[in-house]
Design a protein around this motif. Structure first.
Motif, mmCIF file in Angstrom:
data_model
loop_
_atom_site.group_PDB
_atom_site.id
_atom_site.type_symbol
_atom_site.label_atom_id
_atom_site.label_comp_id
_atom_site.label_asym_id
_atom_site.label_seq_id
_atom_site.Cartn_x
_atom_site.Cartn_y
_atom_site.Cartn_z
ATOM 1 N N GLN A 19 39.192 37.929 40.369
ATOM 2 C CA GLN A 19 39.491 39.949 40.678
ATOM 3 C C GLN A 19 37.706 40.172 41.038
ATOM 4 O O GLN A 19 38.330 41.005 42.320
ATOM 5 C CB GLN A 19 39.737 40.385 39.424
ATOM 6 N N HIS A 20 37.214 39.739 40.941
ATOM 7 C CA HIS A 20 35.814 39.920 41.705
ATOM 8 C C HIS A 20 35.647 40.242 43.383
ATOM 9 O O HIS A 20 36.235 41.518 44.129
ATOM 10 C CB HIS A 20 34.522 39.361 41.187
ATOM 11 N N GLN A 21 36.193 39.027 43.502
ATOM 12 C CA GLN A 21 36.659 38.976 45.124
ATOM 13 C C GLN A 21 37.712 39.976 45.487
ATOM 14 O O GLN A 21 37.459 40.127 46.926
ATOM 15 C CB GLN A 21 37.081 37.759 46.043
ATOM 16 N N ALA A 22 38.620 40.157 45.290
ATOM 17 C CA ALA A 22 39.626 41.370 45.443
ATOM 18 C C ALA A 22 39.294 42.735 45.412
ATOM 19 O O ALA A 22 39.093 43.731 46.138
ATOM 20 C CB ALA A 22 40.691 41.067 44.265
ATOM 21 N N VAL A 47 41.612 54.343 48.504
ATOM 22 C CA VAL A 47 41.577 54.270 46.859
ATOM 23 C C VAL A 47 42.056 54.342 45.557
ATOM 24 O O VAL A 47 41.905 53.949 44.735
ATOM 25 C CB VAL A 47 40.304 55.872 47.255
ATOM 26 N N ARG A 48 43.648 54.114 46.302
ATOM 27 C CA ARG A 48 44.463 54.605 45.147
ATOM 28 C C ARG A 48 44.755 53.086 44.966
ATOM 29 O O ARG A 48 44.218 52.906 43.620
ATOM 30 C CB ARG A 48 46.111 55.120 46.248
ATOM 31 N N ARG A 49 44.632 51.998 45.558
ATOM 32 C CA ARG A 49 44.593 50.114 45.474
ATOM 33 C C ARG A 49 43.308 50.325 44.973
ATOM 34 O O ARG A 49 43.549 49.113 43.817
ATOM 35 C CB ARG A 49 44.460 49.766 47.040
ATOM 36 N N LEU A 50 42.349 50.650 44.696
ATOM 37 C CA LEU A 50 41.032 50.823 44.076
ATOM 38 C C LEU A 50 41.304 50.999 42.377
ATOM 39 O O LEU A 50 40.832 50.682 41.538
ATOM 40 C CB LEU A 50 40.121 51.055 44.705
ATOM 41 N N GLU A 51 41.268 52.242 42.025
ATOM 42 C CA GLU A 51 41.672 52.819 40.955
ATOM 43 C C GLU A 51 42.543 52.227 40.171
ATOM 44 O O GLU A 51 42.258 51.920 39.008
ATOM 45 C CB GLU A 51 42.379 54.032 41.107
ATOM 46 N N HIS A 52 44.041 51.247 40.431
ATOM 47 C CA HIS A 52 44.987 50.192 40.009
ATOM 48 C C HIS A 52 44.313 49.111 39.692
ATOM 49 O O HIS A 52 44.370 48.887 38.919
ATOM 50 C CB HIS A 52 46.292 50.224 40.853
ATOM 51 N N TYR A 53 43.368 48.440 41.052
ATOM 52 C CA TYR A 53 42.826 47.114 40.796
ATOM 53 C C TYR A 53 42.150 47.644 39.556
ATOM 54 O O TYR A 53 41.498 46.475 38.300
ATOM 55 C CB TYR A 53 42.500 46.622 42.165
ATOM 56 N N GLU A 59 41.630 46.102 32.474
ATOM 57 C CA GLU A 59 42.329 45.232 31.480
ATOM 58 C C GLU A 59 42.293 43.851 31.259
ATOM 59 O O GLU A 59 41.883 43.112 29.502
ATOM 60 C CB GLU A 59 43.853 45.817 31.886
ATOM 61 N N THR A 60 42.014 43.210 32.122
ATOM 62 C CA THR A 60 41.881 42.068 31.658
ATOM 63 C C THR A 60 40.816 41.408 31.747
ATOM 64 O O THR A 60 40.332 39.990 30.477
ATOM 65 C CB THR A 60 42.192 40.652 33.594
ATOM 66 N N GLU A 62 39.005 42.594 29.246
ATOM 67 C CA GLU A 62 38.758 43.732 27.851
ATOM 68 C C GLU A 62 39.775 42.511 27.384
ATOM 69 O O GLU A 62 39.250 42.241 26.150
ATOM 70 C CB GLU A 62 39.278 44.818 27.584
ATOM 71 N N SER A 63 40.373 42.329 27.546
ATOM 72 C CA SER A 63 41.470 41.159 26.824
ATOM 73 C C SER A 63 40.997 39.865 26.917
ATOM 74 O O SER A 63 40.428 39.307 25.446
ATOM 75 C CB SER A 63 43.028 40.869 27.453
ATOM 76 N N LEU A 64 39.779 39.202 27.791
ATOM 77 C CA LEU A 64 38.794 38.537 27.417
ATOM 78 C C LEU A 64 38.505 38.620 26.183
ATOM 79 O O LEU A 64 37.420 37.910 25.298
ATOM 80 C CB LEU A 64 38.258 37.633 28.630
ATOM 81 N N MET A 65 37.435 40.093 26.028
ATOM 82 C CA MET A 65 36.171 40.059 25.487
ATOM 83 C C MET A 65 37.017 40.270 23.945
ATOM 84 O O MET A 65 36.708 39.360 23.011
ATOM 85 C CB MET A 65 35.908 40.981 26.217
ATOM 86 N N ARG A 66 38.289 40.925 23.415
ATOM 87 C CA ARG A 66 38.573 40.919 21.985
ATOM 88 C C ARG A 66 38.980 39.468 21.722
ATOM 89 O O ARG A 66 39.055 39.197 20.737
ATOM 90 C CB ARG A 66 40.069 41.670 22.281
ATOM 91 N N GLY A 67 38.846 38.678 22.415
ATOM 92 C CA GLY A 67 39.033 37.370 22.113
ATOM 93 C C GLY A 67 38.306 36.379 21.640
ATOM 94 O O GLY A 67 37.668 35.130 21.604
#
Length: 135
Positions: A19-22, A47-53, A59-60, A62-67
Motif C-alpha cells: 500500500q505504501h508503494q501505491a 488528488v481524488r485517487r490520493l484521497e480515496h487511497y 483503514e487497513t 487501523e484494522s491491523l492496529m486494533r488487533g
C-alpha cells in the motif's frame, strides 16, 4: 524533492508495504502532472485517487492496529496523525482550482515529507509490534 519507493521504506509487513508503494505511485503521478503542467481535470483525478487511497490505507493500518498489543499513547498519536493528514489532503482537494503553482509545490512537499516521516518513524514502530513473533 520528489522521492520514489525504495527498500528503505519497507517496514516488513507485506500488506502495508504494498500500500505504501501505491501511495508513492500516486505521488509520482502528481509530480509528473506538475512537471508537465497538466490540466486541472487530470489533477483533480489524481488528488481524488490520493484521497480515496489514503482512506483505504489508513483503514487497513487501523484494522491491523486494533488487533495488536499497542501502547495506548502510540495508538492515539498514530490515529491522530492519520486524521490530520486526511483532513489536510481533503482541504487541498477542495481548493485545487485556486492553488497557485507555488501552492501545488507546497502540496507536493507536504505529501512527500509527511509520507517519508510517517513510514520511517511511525509505521516502522508499528511494524515492530505487527512483525513480532507470537506465542
Amino acid at each position: 524533492m520528489p522521492i520514489s519507493w525504495d527498500a528503505r521504506f519497507a517496514i516488513g509487513h507485506q500488506t502495508i508495504d504494498l500500500q505504501h508503494q501505491a501511495l508513492f505511485a500516486i505521488l509520482d503521478d502528481l509530480q509528473r502532472w506538475r512537471e508537465q503542467a497538466g490540466d486541472l481535470a487530470a489533477l483533480k483525478l489524481i488528488v481524488r485517487r490520493l484521497e480515496h487511497y489514503v482512506l483505504f490505507h489508513f483503514e487497513t493500518e487501523e484494522s491491523l492496529m486494533r488487533g495488536a498489543a499497542l501502547d495506548p499513547d502510540y495508538l492515539a498519536r498514530h490515529l491522530a496523525a492519520h486524521r490530520a493528514f486526511s483532513e489536510r489532503v481533503h482541504l487541498y482537494a477542495a481548493q485545487l482550482a485556486a492553488l497557485s503553482p507555488a501552492e501545488l509545490d507546497g502540496l507536493l512537499a507536504f505529501l512527500t515529507d509527511w509520507l517519508q516521516q510517517h513510514i520511517l518513524v511511525t509505521d516502522a514502530e508499528l511494524a515492530k509490534v505487527l512483525n513480532a513473533p507470537t506465542g
